[in-house]
Each structure stands twice: as C-alpha cells, then as structure tokens.
Design an enzyme around this catalytic site. Structure first.
Site, PDB file in Angstrom:
ATOM      1  N   THR A  23       5.333  27.169 -27.374  1.00  0.00           N
ATOM      2  CA  THR A  23       6.506  27.231 -26.495  1.00  0.00           C
ATOM      3  C   THR A  23       6.940  28.684 -26.316  1.00  0.00           C
ATOM      4  O   THR A  23       6.827  29.485 -27.242  1.00  0.00           O
ATOM      5  CB  THR A  23       7.644  26.410 -27.136  1.00  0.00           C
ATOM      6  OG1 THR A  23       7.227  25.053 -27.203  1.00  0.00           O
ATOM      7  CG2 THR A  23       8.934  26.493 -26.323  1.00  0.00           C
ATOM      8  N   ASP A  78       0.185  29.796 -29.685  1.00  0.00           N
ATOM      9  CA  ASP A  78       1.646  29.788 -29.705  1.00  0.00           C
ATOM     10  C   ASP A  78       2.142  31.235 -29.736  1.00  0.00           C
ATOM     11  O   ASP A  78       1.380  32.159 -30.010  1.00  0.00           O
ATOM     12  CB  ASP A  78       2.139  29.005 -30.940  1.00  0.00           C
ATOM     13  CG  ASP A  78       3.553  28.475 -30.763  1.00  0.00           C
ATOM     14  OD1 ASP A  78       4.251  28.897 -29.811  1.00  0.00           O
ATOM     15  OD2 ASP A  78       3.977  27.625 -31.577  1.00  0.00           O
ATOM     16  N   GLY A  79       3.420  31.403 -29.472  1.00  0.00           N
ATOM     17  CA  GLY A  79       4.046  32.721 -29.540  1.00  0.00           C
ATOM     18  C   GLY A  79       4.744  32.894 -30.880  1.00  0.00           C
ATOM     19  O   GLY A  79       4.644  32.050 -31.775  1.00  0.00           O
ATOM     20  N   GLY A  92      10.901  30.206 -33.540  1.00  0.00           N
ATOM     21  CA  GLY A  92      12.056  29.334 -33.281  1.00  0.00           C
ATOM     22  C   GLY A  92      13.093  29.920 -32.352  1.00  0.00           C
ATOM     23  O   GLY A  92      14.136  29.318 -32.122  1.00  0.00           O
ATOM     24  N   GLU A 100       6.549  22.984 -33.459  1.00  0.00           N
ATOM     25  CA  GLU A 100       5.517  24.030 -33.515  1.00  0.00           C
ATOM     26  C   GLU A 100       4.879  24.094 -34.908  1.00  0.00           C
ATOM     27  O   GLU A 100       3.673  24.294 -35.032  1.00  0.00           O
ATOM     28  CB  GLU A 100       6.139  25.393 -33.169  1.00  0.00           C
ATOM     29  CG  GLU A 100       6.526  25.498 -31.706  1.00  0.00           C
ATOM     30  CD  GLU A 100       7.309  26.755 -31.386  1.00  0.00           C
ATOM     31  OE1 GLU A 100       7.179  27.237 -30.252  1.00  0.00           O
ATOM     32  OE2 GLU A 100       8.052  27.254 -32.242  1.00  0.00           O
TER      33      GLU A 100
HETATM   34  C1  5RP Z   1       9.818  28.932 -29.685  1.00  0.00           C
HETATM   35  C2  5RP Z   1       9.108  30.056 -30.317  1.00  0.00           C
HETATM   36  C3  5RP Z   1       8.484  31.063 -29.405  1.00  0.00           C
HETATM   37  O1  5RP Z   1       7.115  31.022 -29.572  1.00  0.00           O
HETATM   38  C4  5RP Z   1       9.032  32.418 -29.732  1.00  0.00           C
HETATM   39  O2  5RP Z   1      10.445  32.371 -29.607  1.00  0.00           O
HETATM   40  C5  5RP Z   1       8.461  33.514 -28.830  1.00  0.00           C
HETATM   41  O3  5RP Z   1       8.907  33.313 -27.530  1.00  0.00           O
HETATM   42  P1  5RP Z   1       8.545  34.320 -26.348  1.00  0.00           P
HETATM   43  O4  5RP Z   1       7.089  34.224 -26.133  1.00  0.00           O
HETATM   44  O5  5RP Z   1       9.372  33.816 -25.190  1.00  0.00           O
HETATM   45  O6  5RP Z   1       8.993  35.697 -26.769  1.00  0.00           O
HETATM   46  O7  5RP Z   1       8.974  30.171 -31.508  1.00  0.00           O
HETATM   47  O8  5RP Z   1      10.416  28.105 -30.651  1.00  0.00           O
END
Ligand code: 5RP
Length: 225
Positions: A23, A78-79, A92, A100
C-alpha cells in the site's frame, strides 16, 4: 525515485505467481506497471493489503485473490516509511500495517521499494511508529504505550479518528530513536488492545532504493529465472 524503485521490483514477477500488493504512493507505480504487463499477457493473481490497493489493482485489471485461497504468496512488493541497514522497517504511514505484516509473513520473498529519503541509521528518528489498536479502551492502551517513553497521538483525519480497514484506531508513537526494535516489537504486541505495530523485523529479503544516482539494492540478490 519512487517510480524507478517500484518498476525495478516488478522485474522479479513471473508468470503464474501469487503476488502480494502493498500500500502507498510508491507501490502505486508497481501496480500500474503490473497492469501494463497483465494487459500484455502476464498471468498473475494479486493479494491487496488494503482497500485502497484493491481499488487501484481493479482499475488496472489485475486479477485478484485472497490469502484464504492462497496462504502462500510467491512475492510481495511493498513500500516503507523507514528502512535501516538490517532491513528492518517502520511501516504503517498509510494505516495498512496489520494486513501488510500478515502478507509479508506469508510471502516467500518480500521486496521493499523506497526512495532514498527513507533509509535511516536508526528506526524512529524521522517517523513515528504506528500502532493499530482496538477502539475499546484505547486511552488505557495509549497510556501503556507512553510507558515506553514515547509521545503518543491518536491518528486523525479531518478532525475525526482515522479508522483502519480492520475498523481500528492508529496510535502514532514518536520516539527520539528506537534502540532495540526487535524487543520493542515484541513488547508492544504484548499489550492487550494492541492489534499490531509497524515494526517489521526480519521479514524483508531485499530493499530497492530509488536514488538520484539510480537504483541501489540493500538486500541479498534475488534470483530471477
Ligand atoms: C502503508 C505503508 C506504506 O508502505 C508506507 O507508508 C510508505 O508509503 P509511501 O510509498 O506512500 O511513502 O506502510 O501502511
């Protein structure tokens, strides 16, 4: 930087794989790229980690499945909000940490994609640790979290408590730095009312960092056959 990291990670995805879809804004680029590959014939099934990701994946016509149907995931992208040199993470920021973490735990390979601003010497320096808690007794849970020496804030959106996809609250815990992430992860999760916290310890195989100079990988080389 987010895009080049995300698109690099997609290169590890092969025909027939069950793919965990993280996400956030970085992972969005990976989902878009996957959508292109699916339209060209790549056959995969995705397991989204949030309602937001489910919506984006559907828009990209990526076939979806569930963890109940496929309890073993081939690869997840994932990020993250922070990454340290041991490949431990804080996640998070987007509120999806519980799903996740479940998806990461059941993935054979977990690849994290970030831009270079997310790489830190110690976790907790720049980003508060998100903790998902049930609504019942949340103020008492908050007090217990404060005993770790952090400043705890209920996450809000437009002056209302932010509600996760699981129907819970998020408490953001601001530390100066997290000295022992392994221990803290265990201790926070032992508080009744805590559903999960955003420390991801020992779950990651590779971190692909998009930087101004190109791509850097921090983990072990993942074989792509
Ligand atoms: C969501 C997360 C995201 O992976 C994290 O916040 C990174 O988000 P972004 O790629 O928008 O910087 O953990 O729960």
């Amino acid at each position: 930087m987010k895009r080049i990291a995300a698109e690099k990670a997609v290169e590890y995805i092969e025909d027939g794989m069950i793919v965990g879809l993280g996400t956030g804004s970085t992972i969005k680029y990976a989902i878009k790229k996957l959508g292109e590959l699916v339209s060209e014939g790549l056959q995969i099934q995705g397991i989204p980690t949030s309602l937001q990701t489910k919506k984006i994946a559907k828009q990209e016509n990526i076939p979806l499945t569930t963890l109940d149907e496929h309890p073993v995931i081939d690869i997840t992208i994932d990020g993250a909000d922070e990454v340290d040199s041991n490949l431990n993470l804080i996640k998070g920021g987007g509120g999806a940490l519980t799903r996740e973490k479940i998806v990461a735990y059941h993935s054979k390979i977990e690849i994290i994609v970030v831009d270079e601003t997310k790489v830190v010497k110690s976790l907790g320096i720049d980003f508060p640790l998100p903790v998902e808690v049930v609504k019942f007794g949340w103020k008492a849970t908050k007090k217990s979290l404060e005993e770790f020496g952090c400043n705890v804030e209920l996450r809000t959106i437009m002056n209302e408590p932010y509600i996760t996809d699981n129907g819970n609250y998020i408490l953001d815990c601001e530390f100066d730095r997290i000295e022992n992430p392994e221990e803290l992860e265990r201790e926070i999760n032992s508080i009744p009312g805590v559903v999960e916290n955003g420390l991801f310890i020992g779950l990651v195989d590779d971190v692909i960092v998009g930087s101004k100079r190109g791509i850097i990988t921090l983990g072990k080389e993942i074989a792509s056959s």
